[in-house]
Design a protein around this motif. Structure first.
Motif, PDB file in Angstrom:
ATOM      1  N   VAL A  68       0.867  -1.185   0.000  1.00  0.00           N
ATOM      2  CA  VAL A  68       0.000   0.000   0.000  1.00  0.00           C
ATOM      3  C   VAL A  68       0.899   1.229   0.000  1.00  0.00           C
ATOM      4  CG1 VAL A  68      -1.626   1.378   1.362  1.00  0.00           C
ATOM      5  CG2 VAL A  68      -1.991  -1.080   1.094  1.00  0.00           C
ATOM      6  N   THR A  69       0.594   2.180  -0.874  1.00  0.00           N
ATOM      7  CA  THR A  69       1.329   3.445  -0.849  1.00  0.00           C
ATOM      8  C   THR A  69       0.349   4.589  -0.653  1.00  0.00           C
ATOM      9  OG1 THR A  69       1.197   4.022  -3.203  1.00  0.00           O
ATOM     10  CG2 THR A  69       2.979   2.524  -2.545  1.00  0.00           C
ATOM     11  N   PHE A  70       0.791   5.578   0.096  1.00  0.00           N
ATOM     12  CA  PHE A  70       0.034   6.825   0.211  1.00  0.00           C
ATOM     13  C   PHE A  70       0.928   7.959  -0.249  1.00  0.00           C
ATOM     14  CE2 PHE A  70      -0.722  10.845   2.184  1.00  0.00           C
ATOM     15  CZ  PHE A  70      -2.060  11.048   1.909  1.00  0.00           C
ATOM     16  N   SER A  71       0.444   8.782  -1.160  1.00  0.00           N
ATOM     17  CA  SER A  71       1.179   9.972  -1.578  1.00  0.00           C
ATOM     18  C   SER A  71       0.347  11.191  -1.260  1.00  0.00           C
ATOM     19  CB  SER A  71       1.428   9.954  -3.088  1.00  0.00           C
ATOM     20  OG  SER A  71       1.971   8.719  -3.473  1.00  0.00           O
ATOM     21  N   GLY A  72       0.960  12.141  -0.605  1.00  0.00           N
ATOM     22  CA  GLY A  72       0.302  13.410  -0.321  1.00  0.00           C
ATOM     23  C   GLY A  72       0.820  14.453  -1.291  1.00  0.00           C
ATOM     24  N   LEU A  73      -0.091  15.211  -1.893  1.00  0.00           N
ATOM     25  CA  LEU A  73       0.270  16.187  -2.923  1.00  0.00           C
ATOM     26  C   LEU A  73      -0.163  17.589  -2.499  1.00  0.00           C
ATOM     27  CD1 LEU A  73      -1.238  14.109  -5.867  1.00  0.00           C
ATOM     28  CD2 LEU A  73       1.184  14.243  -5.267  1.00  0.00           C
ATOM     29  N   VAL A  74       0.527  18.591  -3.022  1.00  0.00           N
ATOM     30  CA  VAL A  74       0.136  19.985  -2.766  1.00  0.00           C
ATOM     31  C   VAL A  74      -1.092  20.299  -3.619  1.00  0.00           C
ATOM     32  CG1 VAL A  74       0.842  22.411  -2.795  1.00  0.00           C
ATOM     33  CG2 VAL A  74       2.562  20.601  -2.445  1.00  0.00           C
TER      34      VAL A  74
ATOM     35  N   ILE B 215       6.607  -6.271   6.549  1.00  0.00           N
ATOM     36  CA  ILE B 215       7.855  -6.736   5.926  1.00  0.00           C
ATOM     37  C   ILE B 215       8.765  -5.548   5.619  1.00  0.00           C
ATOM     38  CG2 ILE B 215       8.853  -7.972   3.964  1.00  0.00           C
ATOM     39  CD1 ILE B 215       6.263  -9.681   3.907  1.00  0.00           C
ATOM     40  N   ALA B 216       8.193  -4.445   5.168  1.00  0.00           N
ATOM     41  CA  ALA B 216       9.006  -3.255   4.881  1.00  0.00           C
ATOM     42  C   ALA B 216       8.148  -2.002   4.937  1.00  0.00           C
ATOM     43  CB  ALA B 216       9.662  -3.372   3.510  1.00  0.00           C
ATOM     44  N   THR B 217       8.761  -0.899   5.361  1.00  0.00           N
ATOM     45  CA  THR B 217       8.057   0.386   5.360  1.00  0.00           C
ATOM     46  C   THR B 217       8.973   1.473   4.785  1.00  0.00           C
ATOM     47  OG1 THR B 217       8.850   0.964   7.563  1.00  0.00           O
ATOM     48  CG2 THR B 217       6.703  -0.106   7.448  1.00  0.00           C
ATOM     49  N   THR B 218       8.357   2.463   4.177  1.00  0.00           N
ATOM     50  CA  THR B 218       9.083   3.624   3.648  1.00  0.00           C
ATOM     51  C   THR B 218       8.330   4.884   4.058  1.00  0.00           C
ATOM     52  OG1 THR B 218       9.824   2.368   1.725  1.00  0.00           O
ATOM     53  CG2 THR B 218       9.885   4.772   1.535  1.00  0.00           C
ATOM     54  N   VAL B 219       9.052   5.835   4.600  1.00  0.00           N
ATOM     55  CA  VAL B 219       8.461   7.144   4.906  1.00  0.00           C
ATOM     56  C   VAL B 219       9.401   8.204   4.338  1.00  0.00           C
ATOM     57  CG1 VAL B 219       7.744   8.765   6.697  1.00  0.00           C
ATOM     58  CG2 VAL B 219       7.374   6.308   7.042  1.00  0.00           C
ATOM     59  N   ILE B 220       8.896   9.000   3.417  1.00  0.00           N
ATOM     60  CA  ILE B 220       9.692  10.098   2.855  1.00  0.00           C
ATOM     61  C   ILE B 220       8.879  11.372   2.999  1.00  0.00           C
ATOM     62  CG2 ILE B 220      10.870  11.025   0.808  1.00  0.00           C
ATOM     63  CD1 ILE B 220      11.012   8.181  -0.276  1.00  0.00           C
ATOM     64  N   HIS B 221       9.494  12.409   3.578  1.00  0.00           N
ATOM     65  CA  HIS B 221       8.788  13.681   3.715  1.00  0.00           C
ATOM     66  C   HIS B 221       9.677  14.769   3.148  1.00  0.00           C
ATOM     67  CE1 HIS B 221       6.198  16.790   5.193  1.00  0.00           C
ATOM     68  NE2 HIS B 221       5.436  15.936   5.844  1.00  0.00           N
TER      69      HIS B 221
ATOM     70  N   VAL C 180       4.665  13.971   0.588  1.00  0.00           N
ATOM     71  CA  VAL C 180       4.968  12.874   1.509  1.00  0.00           C
ATOM     72  C   VAL C 180       4.622  11.537   0.861  1.00  0.00           C
ATOM     73  CG1 VAL C 180       2.682  13.109   2.606  1.00  0.00           C
ATOM     74  CG2 VAL C 180       4.521  12.033   3.882  1.00  0.00           C
ATOM     75  N   LEU C 181       5.411  10.532   1.191  1.00  0.00           N
ATOM     76  CA  LEU C 181       5.134   9.172   0.732  1.00  0.00           C
ATOM     77  C   LEU C 181       5.223   8.227   1.928  1.00  0.00           C
ATOM     78  CD1 LEU C 181       4.788   7.022  -1.555  1.00  0.00           C
ATOM     79  CD2 LEU C 181       7.270   6.828  -1.549  1.00  0.00           C
ATOM     80  N   VAL C 182       4.196   7.419   2.097  1.00  0.00           N
ATOM     81  CA  VAL C 182       4.248   6.326   3.062  1.00  0.00           C
ATOM     82  C   VAL C 182       3.972   5.044   2.292  1.00  0.00           C
ATOM     83  CG1 VAL C 182       2.921   5.217   4.907  1.00  0.00           C
ATOM     84  CG2 VAL C 182       3.718   7.555   5.193  1.00  0.00           C
ATOM     85  N   GLY C 183       4.831   4.047   2.455  1.00  0.00           N
ATOM     86  CA  GLY C 183       4.630   2.768   1.771  1.00  0.00           C
ATOM     87  C   GLY C 183       4.807   1.625   2.749  1.00  0.00           C
TER      88      GLY C 183
ATOM     89  N   PHE D 150      -2.821  -1.847   4.695  1.00  0.00           N
ATOM     90  CA  PHE D 150      -3.726  -0.695   4.702  1.00  0.00           C
ATOM     91  C   PHE D 150      -3.725  -0.011   6.072  1.00  0.00           C
ATOM     92  CE2 PHE D 150      -6.246  -2.229   0.893  1.00  0.00           C
ATOM     93  CZ  PHE D 150      -6.191  -1.046   0.198  1.00  0.00           C
ATOM     94  N   GLU D 151      -3.871  -0.817   7.117  1.00  0.00           N
ATOM     95  CA  GLU D 151      -3.966  -0.230   8.456  1.00  0.00           C
ATOM     96  C   GLU D 151      -2.673   0.460   8.865  1.00  0.00           C
ATOM     97  OE1 GLU D 151      -5.494  -3.029  11.339  1.00  0.00           O
ATOM     98  OE2 GLU D 151      -7.143  -3.546   9.999  1.00  0.00           O
ATOM     99  N   ALA D 152      -1.545  -0.198   8.605  1.00  0.00           N
ATOM    100  CA  ALA D 152      -0.265   0.390   9.008  1.00  0.00           C
ATOM    101  C   ALA D 152      -0.001   1.687   8.238  1.00  0.00           C
ATOM    102  CB  ALA D 152       0.865  -0.607   8.791  1.00  0.00           C
ATOM    103  N   ALA D 153      -0.352   1.736   6.956  1.00  0.00           N
ATOM    104  CA  ALA D 153      -0.127   2.957   6.175  1.00  0.00           C
ATOM    105  C   ALA D 153      -0.979   4.103   6.724  1.00  0.00           C
ATOM    106  CB  ALA D 153      -0.435   2.716   4.696  1.00  0.00           C
ATOM    107  N   GLN D 154      -2.223   3.781   7.091  1.00  0.00           N
ATOM    108  CA  GLN D 154      -3.103   4.813   7.654  1.00  0.00           C
ATOM    109  C   GLN D 154      -2.584   5.296   9.008  1.00  0.00           C
ATOM    110  OE1 GLN D 154      -6.821   2.723   6.927  1.00  0.00           O
ATOM    111  NE2 GLN D 154      -7.887   4.682   6.928  1.00  0.00           N
TER     112      GLN D 154
END
Lengths: 168, 79, 168, 79
Positions: free
Chosen positions: A32-38, A89-95, A107-110, A120-124
């Motif tokens: 699951v990836t979440f991308s936040g955009l301006v 198994i793996a997480t990515t957080v980039i801000h 921002v990216l959360v994966g 899904f839950e962990a990304a949220q």
């Protein structure tokens, strides 16, 4: 668990981060990836004498300040909490920090895991905690004026639901 | 001497503030700042403002030492 | 709302689909993607005389059958339901069919919206409904033997939570 | 005549089954199939098996017409 945390001015590449997440392990069944955009506007509350109205006001750019050294520690603690709660198994957080134009990535959360529910839950969870606990401050620029963004009650509420119970 | 940092909107009110101060707790630092800079003082006494010492959130009566980094943190708005 | 639905044998490119989602509109503030991957094992229940044990059994490949013409209609109905429930800007649903090796991509769900809560919820809803309502059937191949996968009670439960109430 | 389709595991049991049949409802088609192919019949009577006519899920007593496409659907397992 493999964890990647980055705070950076430059843009990030979702495809690259996704490949790292999915290739971590052959047991990865869900990413699951979440991308936040301006967005090109901010919703602002106008507090009048008798009522509160909300107006969309366009923005020229966004600027993100953070507290170097502290933000990294806070993000590590948030990722560690997610990893304790779910089997990841793996997480990515980039801000990103600095000046950002509308439509840019912020921002990216994966999250990679065996099953979709935990990804899904962990990304949220990561996004809710990042929004309310990590030392970032956003300001907008409009007509050459800088204005700090107020924190949102809805973000606080979103983060609080995770402390009620694990399965709620 | 302790080192002072102001983030977010607090930075706008702290432009004329010295970057170091003599204080034994964050609460004392806030008191001294409010005496000299009343506009900043009003902001620092907002209940949502947190304080960190050496990059850890602490209570306002946390003892400070020579060189402690004291940061005043308004509500965060990242993501 | 812009909606893209595809059922195809060939692989898909997350980066390409993500760009389409994020570029739909300057109001997009959040993009959530879910990718389902072939794991190199399946968890199987061994029902014994006295108890049920679960064992991980490695697989050689996965095969996906679907009901052409019907699957597309069902996916459209699922996307339409999501769009009624949440305020979405764009959605993408891609499901592969045919033979897939471990680590290959099976399914992609992507949602673009103004705020993160609706993107997360809609993506979860789409996956839960796709899993339980769209006419796909999975079989695994192991030691030259084909075996149909059983549907999971947990998937049924995941889909049912959405019919309880909108905000639950 | 109606056209018959069997998906998922049902296909394994339907290899010798004709692709068309005379029947006025899916229930009748199932009854006729069970009489000739008892292994398939057992599968078709599983409560989780659904039936569609012309790609719409329908009740088992839905009237059929010349050329109706009747598909027997075991629980789906995509995603």
């Amino acid at each position: 668990m493999t964890s990647r945390i980055r705070i950076q001015q430059q843009d990030f590449d979702l495809a690259e981060e996704y490949e790292l997440l999915r290739q971590t392990d052959s047991a990865v069944g869900a990413v699951v990836t979440f991308s936040g955009l301006v967005r090109d506007f901010e919703v602002e509350a106008d507090v009048g004498v008798e009522d509160v109205t909300c107006a969309k006001k366009s923005i020229d750019s966004l600027s993100l300040q953070h507290y170097p050294g502290m933000t990294e520690k806070l993000l590590e603690a948030i990722v560690e909490q997610a990893n304790t709660r779910w089997n990841l198994i793996a997480t990515t957080v980039i801000h990103r920090v600095g000046d950002l134009a509308p439509r840019e990535q912020i921002v990216l959360v994966g999250v990679a895991s065996q099953h979709r529910a935990e990804a899904f839950e962990a990304a949220q969870f990561l996004m809710d905690y990042l929004k309310t606990q990590a030392t970032f401050w956003k300001s907008i620029r409009r007509d050459n004026q800088q204005q700090w963004i107020h924190s949102k009650a809805s973000d606080k509420q979103a983060a609080e639901r995770w402390s009620r119970s694990k399965d709620e | 001497m302790i080192n002072l940092l102001f983030f977010g909107r607090l930075g706008d009110f702290a432009k004329a503030v010295p970057s170091t101060l003599e204080a034994s707790t964050p609460a004392e630092a806030r008191e001294l700042l409010a005496a000299d800079f009343p506009d900043l003082g009003r902001e620092l006494y907002e209940p949502q403002v947190l304080v960190s010492v050496n990059k850890m959130i602490v209570p306002w009566d946390q003892p400070l030492f020579e060189g402690s980094e004291v940061a005043f943190l308004p509500p965060v708005t990242g993501g």
